[in-house]
Design a protein around this motif. Structure first.
Motif, PDB file in Angstrom:
ATOM      1  N   ALA A 268      16.875   2.014   2.878  1.00  0.00           N
ATOM      2  CA  ALA A 268      15.789   1.050   2.606  1.00  0.00           C
ATOM      3  C   ALA A 268      15.937  -0.164   3.523  1.00  0.00           C
ATOM      4  O   ALA A 268      14.948  -0.704   4.041  1.00  0.00           O
ATOM      5  N   LEU A 269      17.178  -0.555   3.763  1.00  0.00           N
ATOM      6  CA  LEU A 269      17.428  -1.703   4.649  1.00  0.00           C
ATOM      7  C   LEU A 269      16.976  -1.368   6.077  1.00  0.00           C
ATOM      8  O   LEU A 269      16.334  -2.183   6.754  1.00  0.00           O
ATOM      9  N   LEU A 270      17.274  -0.144   6.518  1.00  0.00           N
ATOM     10  CA  LEU A 270      16.892   0.265   7.871  1.00  0.00           C
ATOM     11  C   LEU A 270      15.371   0.248   8.041  1.00  0.00           C
ATOM     12  O   LEU A 270      14.856  -0.124   9.088  1.00  0.00           O
ATOM     13  N   ASP A 271      14.669   0.658   6.982  1.00  0.00           N
ATOM     14  CA  ASP A 271      13.205   0.775   7.082  1.00  0.00           C
ATOM     15  C   ASP A 271      12.493  -0.554   6.888  1.00  0.00           C
ATOM     16  O   ASP A 271      11.334  -0.705   7.261  1.00  0.00           O
ATOM     17  N   SER A 272      13.199  -1.524   6.291  1.00  0.00           N
ATOM     18  CA  SER A 272      12.482  -2.694   5.777  1.00  0.00           C
ATOM     19  C   SER A 272      11.773  -3.492   6.859  1.00  0.00           C
ATOM     20  O   SER A 272      10.634  -3.896   6.695  1.00  0.00           O
ATOM     21  N   ARG A 273      12.406  -3.685   8.004  1.00  0.00           N
ATOM     22  CA  ARG A 273      11.761  -4.554   9.003  1.00  0.00           C
ATOM     23  C   ARG A 273      10.591  -3.862   9.686  1.00  0.00           C
ATOM     24  O   ARG A 273       9.607  -4.500  10.049  1.00  0.00           O
ATOM     25  N   GLU A 274      10.708  -2.536   9.847  1.00  0.00           N
ATOM     26  CA  GLU A 274       9.576  -1.815  10.441  1.00  0.00           C
ATOM     27  C   GLU A 274       8.353  -1.967   9.541  1.00  0.00           C
ATOM     28  O   GLU A 274       7.244  -2.203   9.992  1.00  0.00           O
ATOM     29  N   GLU A 275       8.606  -1.874   8.221  1.00  0.00           N
ATOM     30  CA  GLU A 275       7.490  -2.005   7.283  1.00  0.00           C
ATOM     31  C   GLU A 275       6.877  -3.400   7.355  1.00  0.00           C
ATOM     32  O   GLU A 275       5.667  -3.571   7.334  1.00  0.00           O
ATOM     33  N   GLN A 276       7.737  -4.429   7.481  1.00  0.00           N
ATOM     34  CA  GLN A 276       7.219  -5.802   7.571  1.00  0.00           C
ATOM     35  C   GLN A 276       6.353  -5.961   8.818  1.00  0.00           C
ATOM     36  O   GLN A 276       5.337  -6.637   8.807  1.00  0.00           O
ATOM     37  N   GLY A 277       6.779  -5.312   9.922  1.00  0.00           N
ATOM     38  CA  GLY A 277       6.035  -5.402  11.183  1.00  0.00           C
ATOM     39  C   GLY A 277       4.640  -4.801  11.068  1.00  0.00           C
ATOM     40  O   GLY A 277       3.688  -5.272  11.685  1.00  0.00           O
ATOM     41  N   GLN A 278       4.508  -3.751  10.220  1.00  0.00           N
ATOM     42  CA  GLN A 278       3.222  -3.056  10.135  1.00  0.00           C
ATOM     43  C   GLN A 278       2.128  -3.916   9.503  1.00  0.00           C
ATOM     44  O   GLN A 278       0.944  -3.665   9.691  1.00  0.00           O
ATOM     45  N   GLU A 279       2.546  -4.977   8.793  1.00  0.00           N
ATOM     46  CA  GLU A 279       1.552  -5.833   8.135  1.00  0.00           C
ATOM     47  C   GLU A 279       0.621  -6.507   9.149  1.00  0.00           C
ATOM     48  O   GLU A 279      -0.463  -6.951   8.795  1.00  0.00           O
ATOM     49  N   VAL A 280       1.046  -6.599  10.398  1.00  0.00           N
ATOM     50  CA  VAL A 280       0.243  -7.354  11.365  1.00  0.00           C
ATOM     51  C   VAL A 280      -0.603  -6.452  12.282  1.00  0.00           C
ATOM     52  O   VAL A 280      -1.332  -6.962  13.132  1.00  0.00           O
ATOM     53  N   ASN A 281      -0.521  -5.130  12.107  1.00  0.00           N
ATOM     54  CA  ASN A 281      -1.256  -4.219  13.005  1.00  0.00           C
ATOM     55  C   ASN A 281      -2.739  -4.557  13.122  1.00  0.00           C
ATOM     56  O   ASN A 281      -3.279  -4.676  14.214  1.00  0.00           O
TER      57      ASN A 281
END
Ligand SMILES: NC(=O)c1ccc[n+]([C@@H]2O[C@H](COP(=O)([O-])OP(=O)(O)OC[C@H]3O[C@@H](n4cnc5c(N)ncnc54)[C@H](O)[C@@H]3O)[C@@H](O)[C@H]2O)c1
Ligand SMILES: N[C@H](CO)Cc1c[nH]c[nH+]1
Ligand SMILES: [Zn+2]
Length: 437
Positions: free
Chosen positions: A17-30
């Motif tokens: 979950a930690l590994l995925d967390s920042r990628e998910e945060q980045g997707q909010e700005v697409n």
């Protein structure tokens, strides 16, 4: 902040979950970024000015988008000699390091008599993004511009946001020191769009480089293909591997040095010593009570901070490789022994007296580095990002006689008749000439 122990049964789930967390945060700005880019592409300067007013609270016109030479000179005059000297120390060290990266061309003649090679050629125009939303980054001006100059790029265009019209004079002094003459007061995704597609005022460039927040990083990702980019250098991250031989306060400050960049930054401590981990956590909380940028650093630590307790140092390095950090600090007595096992990190800082912050400013290697685990496949900004390669082949009749028939055979096998004929027609001509001689 998450405190995880590799001995816990649910460690793997929590770590994933930690590994995925920042990628998910980045997707909010697409989506917002896509909207900004298409507005700039459609409307040019008009969109650029409107977006600058909206996001940077600055009213600009096409005529005031660029800093004038007078504005740059005035800014430089406001900077103390001590700071100009510090800028010079940084610039010299960055230039020395990047000069060593200049690649050599290849040229040789092989056994069939063909001369083969590869020539490195600088880009015509590069766009340099210098962040400026939550902090000023004169250091990033140097890190962007010096490798470009060393590579021999003719045109450098720099974009920097100036929230409410305010710019730190050292940013312009750094641009002046680096020899940049084209500087625009625009930031965010709209600056990336302007440099990629061009507007009435800003001519397009061939490659956009430089760090920035999540909007900038996503904009670079979206314009890639239309222009080149260096890497995704978004919100900063650091992994610190440490043992109790380090002062917990110093380690806490190293973690906070990245956290204070951005609420989306990520700082991770990995240590085999649980008691040391807890002392560092306490020290982080204590420093957050006094740091000037505690609001940003505290938000980053709360949202993305992590402390991982491992069985031993080898396991610590394995986790660091999986995190593929932008920065990796090895704060141990024998850092080289651990570094031998490091496979994924943008930049590594070896030894207790080599903190990442030295590399941010005056180390020499570039501080524009791949974030959000992209160090698995990407590297920091270098002279190579401002150059491209052209390969060349040069051969006469003898070489064609020797390797041409194989080309003809392969062209037939691919069903590409014109390819085959392009070679065989020449071979036939050579054969006829020989027969007539
Ligand atoms: N990876 C690296 O090499 C490296 C190096 C230095 C800095 N950094 C990172 O650069 C970043 C700098 O960020 P910053 O914010 O200070 O400056 P920035 O210049 O990157 O971003 C500011 C711009 O973001 C845009 N923006 C802000 N909020 C927005 C919104 N809601 N919608 C659309 N656009 C919006 C605005 O246009 C503004 O001009 C930090 O994340 C820092 O960690 C990374
Ligand atoms: N740590 C940043 C790279 O991620 C670079 C920087 C500039 N100034 C301070 N720090
Ligand atoms: Zn930094």
């Amino acid at each position: 902040m998450k405190r995880l122990d590799t001995r816990d049964a649910d460690f793997e789930t929590a770590f994933t979950a930690l590994l995925d967390s920042r990628e998910e945060q980045g997707q909010e700005v697409n989506k917002p970024v896509a909207d900004i880019l298409s507005a700039v592409r459609r409307e040019g300067d008009a969109a650029l000015c409107a977006l600058t007013e909206r996001f940077d609270n600055l009213a600009v016109t096409p005529q005031t988008l660029a800093f004038t030479p007078d504005e740059v000179a005035q800014a430089r005059a406001q900077v103390s000699q001590d700071l100009l000297d510090a800028l010079d120390v940084a610039a010299r060290r960055i230039e020395d390091f990047h000069r060593k990266q200049l690649p050599a061309d290849i040229r040789y003649t092989d056994d069939v008599g063909m001369t083969l090679g590869m020539r490195w050629i600088p880009l015509d125009a590069a766009g340099l993004y210098v962040p400026g939303g939550k902090a000023a980054y004169p250091s990033s001006v140097l890190m962007n511009a010096i490798p470009a100059k060393v590579a021999g790029v003719q045109r450098l265009a720099m974009c920097v946001p100036t929230p409410s019209g305010v710019i730190n004079p050292l940013v312009l002094a750094a641009a002046d020191r680096a020899g940049i003459t084209e500087i625009y007061r625009v930031g965010g995704a709209q600056a990336v769009g302007a440099m990629a597609y061009g507007t009435q005022t800003i001519r397009p460039v061939d490659r956009i480089v430089g760090p920035g927040n999540a909007y900038v990083a996503e904009a670079k990702r979206q314009v890639f293909g239309h222009v080149g980019i260096d890497s995704i250098a978004g919100p900063s991250d650091v992994v610190v591997i440490a043992d109790s031989g380090s002062d917990p306060r110093v380690i806490a400050l190293d973690l906070l040095a990245q956290a204070e960049h951005d609420e989306l930054a990520q700082s991770t401590l990995i240590t085999p010593d649980a008691a040391f981990a807890d002392t560092v956590i306490e020290a982080v909380e204590k420093e957050l009570g006094v740091l000037s940028r505690a609001a940003i650093a505290g938000a980053s630590w709360a949202r993305n901070g992590a402390v991982l307790i491992t069985r031993d140092m080898r396991e610590a390095v394995e986790l660091a490789n999986r995190l593929a950090p932008e920065h990796l600090e090895l704060m141990v007595d024998d850092p080289e022994a651990l570094f031998a096992h490091v496979r994924h990190a943008g930049a590594a800082f070896l030894g207790r007296f080599c903190p990442e912050a030295v590399g941010d400013y005056v180390g020499g290697p570039n501080h524009v580095l791949p974030t959000s685990r992209t160090a698995r496949f990407a590297s920091g900004l270098s002279v190579h990002d401002f150059m491209k390669r052209t390969t060349f082949l040069s051969g006469g009749p003898d070489a064609l006689r020797r390797i041409g028939p194989s080309a003809v055979a392969l062209a037939h096998a691919e069903g590409l008749e014109a390819h085959a004929l392009s070679v065989s027609a020449r071979l036939d001509a050579l054969a006829a000439k020989t027969a007539n001689a």
